[in-house]
Design a protein around this motif. Structure first.
Motif, short mmCIF file in Angstrom:
data_model
loop_
_atom_site.label_atom_id
_atom_site.label_comp_id
_atom_site.label_asym_id
_atom_site.label_seq_id
_atom_site.Cartn_x
_atom_site.Cartn_y
_atom_site.Cartn_z
N GLU A 199 0.83 -1.20 0.00
CA GLU A 199 0.00 0.00 0.00
C GLU A 199 0.86 1.26 0.00
OE1 GLU A 199 -2.50 -2.99 0.26
OE2 GLU A 199 -1.13 -2.70 1.94
N ARG A 200 0.40 2.24 -0.70
CA ARG A 200 1.03 3.55 -0.67
C ARG A 200 0.31 4.39 0.39
NH1 ARG A 200 1.58 5.86 -6.64
NH2 ARG A 200 3.44 6.83 -5.74
N ILE A 201 1.05 5.25 1.06
CA ILE A 201 0.47 6.06 2.14
C ILE A 201 0.85 7.52 1.91
CG2 ILE A 201 0.49 6.53 4.62
CD1 ILE A 201 1.07 3.57 5.07
N ALA A 202 -0.13 8.40 2.03
CA ALA A 202 0.10 9.83 1.86
C ALA A 202 -0.60 10.61 2.96
CB ALA A 202 -0.40 10.30 0.49
N ARG A 203 0.00 11.69 3.36
CA ARG A 203 -0.62 12.62 4.31
C ARG A 203 -1.40 13.66 3.52
NH1 ARG A 203 2.19 15.79 9.38
NH2 ARG A 203 0.84 17.63 9.40
N LEU A 204 -2.63 13.93 3.96
CA LEU A 204 -3.48 14.90 3.27
C LEU A 204 -3.44 16.24 4.00
CD1 LEU A 204 -6.65 12.79 2.35
CD2 LEU A 204 -4.50 13.06 1.08
N ASP A 205 -2.58 17.13 3.54
CA ASP A 205 -2.53 18.46 4.15
C ASP A 205 -3.76 19.29 3.81
OD1 ASP A 205 -0.06 18.04 5.41
OD2 ASP A 205 1.05 18.56 3.59
N SER A 206 -4.53 18.83 2.84
CA SER A 206 -5.76 19.53 2.45
C SER A 206 -6.90 19.26 3.42
CB SER A 206 -6.18 19.13 1.04
OG SER A 206 -6.52 17.75 1.00
N ARG A 207 -6.71 18.35 4.38
CA ARG A 207 -7.75 18.00 5.34
C ARG A 207 -7.30 18.39 6.75
NH1 ARG A 207 -12.32 17.11 2.61
NH2 ARG A 207 -13.16 16.06 4.48
N ALA A 208 -8.28 18.67 7.61
CA ALA A 208 -8.02 19.03 9.00
C ALA A 208 -9.14 18.45 9.86
CB ALA A 208 -7.93 20.55 9.17
N LEU A 209 -8.94 18.50 11.18
CA LEU A 209 -9.87 17.83 12.10
C LEU A 209 -10.50 18.80 13.09
CD1 LEU A 209 -7.63 14.73 12.99
CD2 LEU A 209 -9.47 14.84 11.29
N VAL A 210 -11.72 18.47 13.47
CA VAL A 210 -12.46 19.19 14.51
C VAL A 210 -12.97 18.15 15.50
CG1 VAL A 210 -14.48 20.60 15.06
CG2 VAL A 210 -13.14 21.07 12.98
N LYS A 211 -12.71 18.36 16.78
CA LYS A 211 -13.19 17.43 17.81
C LYS A 211 -14.45 18.01 18.46
CE LYS A 211 -13.04 14.07 20.91
NZ LYS A 211 -11.94 13.94 21.87
N VAL A 212 -15.52 17.22 18.43
CA VAL A 212 -16.77 17.60 19.10
C VAL A 212 -16.97 16.61 20.25
CG1 VAL A 212 -19.24 18.00 18.85
CG2 VAL A 212 -17.71 18.43 16.91
N SER A 213 -16.87 17.09 21.47
CA SER A 213 -16.93 16.22 22.64
C SER A 213 -17.97 16.74 23.63
CB SER A 213 -15.56 16.13 23.31
OG SER A 213 -15.11 17.43 23.71
N VAL A 233 -4.06 8.70 4.12
CA VAL A 233 -4.79 7.73 3.31
C VAL A 233 -3.82 6.65 2.82
CG1 VAL A 233 -6.67 9.22 2.54
CG2 VAL A 233 -4.50 9.25 1.30
N SER A 234 -4.36 5.47 2.58
CA SER A 234 -3.58 4.38 1.98
C SER A 234 -4.34 3.82 0.79
CB SER A 234 -3.32 3.27 3.01
OG SER A 234 -4.51 2.54 3.29
N TRP A 235 -3.60 3.33 -0.18
CA TRP A 235 -4.23 2.74 -1.36
C TRP A 235 -3.21 1.87 -2.08
CZ3 TRP A 235 -1.93 7.44 -1.35
CH2 TRP A 235 -1.13 7.80 -2.44
N PRO A 236 -3.56 0.92 -2.89
CA PRO A 236 -4.93 0.58 -3.28
C PRO A 236 -5.69 -0.19 -2.22
CG PRO A 236 -3.40 -0.92 -4.33
CD PRO A 236 -2.56 0.10 -3.62
N SER A 272 2.75 11.09 -2.27
CA SER A 272 2.32 12.47 -2.07
C SER A 272 0.80 12.58 -2.15
CB SER A 272 2.93 13.37 -3.14
OG SER A 272 2.38 13.08 -4.42
N GLU A 273 0.29 13.71 -1.69
CA GLU A 273 -1.14 13.95 -1.82
C GLU A 273 -1.55 14.00 -3.29
OE1 GLU A 273 -4.70 16.98 -0.38
OE2 GLU A 273 -2.78 16.96 0.67
N ASP A 274 -0.67 14.48 -4.15
CA ASP A 274 -0.99 14.51 -5.58
C ASP A 274 -1.16 13.10 -6.12
OD1 ASP A 274 -1.25 16.20 -8.06
OD2 ASP A 274 0.45 14.95 -8.68
N ASP A 275 -0.35 12.15 -5.64
CA ASP A 275 -0.51 10.76 -6.04
C ASP A 275 -1.89 10.24 -5.62
OD1 ASP A 275 2.12 10.62 -7.03
OD2 ASP A 275 2.91 10.04 -5.07
N TRP A 276 -2.29 10.61 -4.41
CA TRP A 276 -3.60 10.18 -3.92
C TRP A 276 -4.72 10.77 -4.77
CZ3 TRP A 276 -7.33 7.62 -1.78
CH2 TRP A 276 -8.51 8.26 -1.41
N GLN A 277 -4.60 12.04 -5.13
CA GLN A 277 -5.64 12.67 -5.94
C GLN A 277 -5.75 12.00 -7.30
OE1 GLN A 277 -7.76 14.52 -4.72
NE2 GLN A 277 -6.89 15.76 -3.07
N ALA A 278 -4.64 11.54 -7.85
CA ALA A 278 -4.68 10.82 -9.12
C ALA A 278 -5.43 9.50 -8.95
CB ALA A 278 -3.27 10.57 -9.64
#
Length: 259
Positions: A3-17, A102-105, A133-139
């Motif tokens: 599997e290929r693994i990429a970090r998505l800097d285009s995404r962020a997190l919000v915690k609702v507790s 994310v990981s793929w395939p 890279s994130e670009d690889d994931w977008q492809a």
């Protein structure tokens, strides 16, 4: 296959507790939050009252609430919108600075299967080693034929046009959510005239907003893409036949998961 693994800097997190976190979100979002177990991930959205898409979200079950995965440039706006709805609910809404990967395939160890379709691979929250890279994931995402709502939608888009109903993004049995009336009516009456579909062609991607033509008839418009492929919002009654973009031949395809 590794599997290929990429970090998505285009995404962020919000915690609702807090004690009201799940019922609070359950009444707002298109997805069932009440039954979301710790470690489980679901796909959903927060809509406007008229049913337009505001935020695409991944919902991660947590021991004391829910972690929302949202477009990074929309995180502050999401926090503001949720705070507006909070009223007397006993919830805390805070930014969470852990990364999204994310990981793929396939689904790498420590990842959870993407809830939209198994062909996308896996998803994880927290630090992981990367090999792409994130670009690889977008492809990869574009090859699978899944739109990226953060890139491909505008304030006028309905979630069904972005295929949320086919990608496990709407629970039509859960009861009320913001924008439910319009969304349910479109699905129930079959008023789905347009959907996002991938296009294939030779050469570089046309600019966003370029018309897709079926002969002399407008069939849709290009959204985002790269060499050889793009996402487009197209009229379903005009995708058969000879399609062109900027006088170039293109083909619209229905991905396997759409069947």
């Amino acid at each position: 296959m590794t599997e290929r693994i990429a970090r998505l800097d285009s995404r962020a997190l919000v915690k609702v507790s807090g004690p009201d976190a799940k019922p609070f979100l359950h009444n707002l979002l298109t997805q069932d939050v009440e039954t979301l177990a710790p470690g489980q991930v679901r796909f959903g959205a927060l809509l406007s009252p008229p049913g337009r898409l505001l935020f695409d979200l991944f919902l991660w079950g947590d021991e004391d609430g829910v972690v929302l995965d949202v477009a990074a440039d929309r995180r502050d706006a999401l926090i503001q919108r949720l705070s507006m709805y909070r009223l007397r609910a006993k919830v805390e809404i805070l930014a969470d600075d852990r990364p999204v990967s994310v990981s793929w395939p396939g689904v790498a160890e420590g990842f959870t299967a993407d809830p939209r379709t198994a062909t996308l691979g896996g998803r994880a929250v927290g630090e992981t080693p990367t090999s792409a890279s994130e670009d690889d994931w977008q492809a990869h995402r574009l090859a699978v034929g899944v739109p990226d709502p953060a890139l491909d939608v505008d304030e006028g888009t309905y979630p069904i046009e972005a295929n949320f109903d086919l990608l496990n993004g709407i629970d039509f049995a859960k009861g009320c959510f913001v924008g439910q009336e319009t969304t349910s009516r479109m699905k129930r009456r079959g008023e789905i005239r347009k959907r996002m579909l991938p296009l294939t062609f030779d050469g570089p991607a046309p600019p966003a907003g370029t018309e897709v033509l079926n002969g002399e008839l407008r069939a849709g418009e290009v959204l985002t893409g790269r060499d050889g492929a793009a996402m487009a919002l197209v009229r379903l009654d005009r995708i058969d036949g000879e399609l062109t973009v900027d006088r170039r031949a293109v083909k619209a395809r229905r991905p396997d998961w759409m069947a």
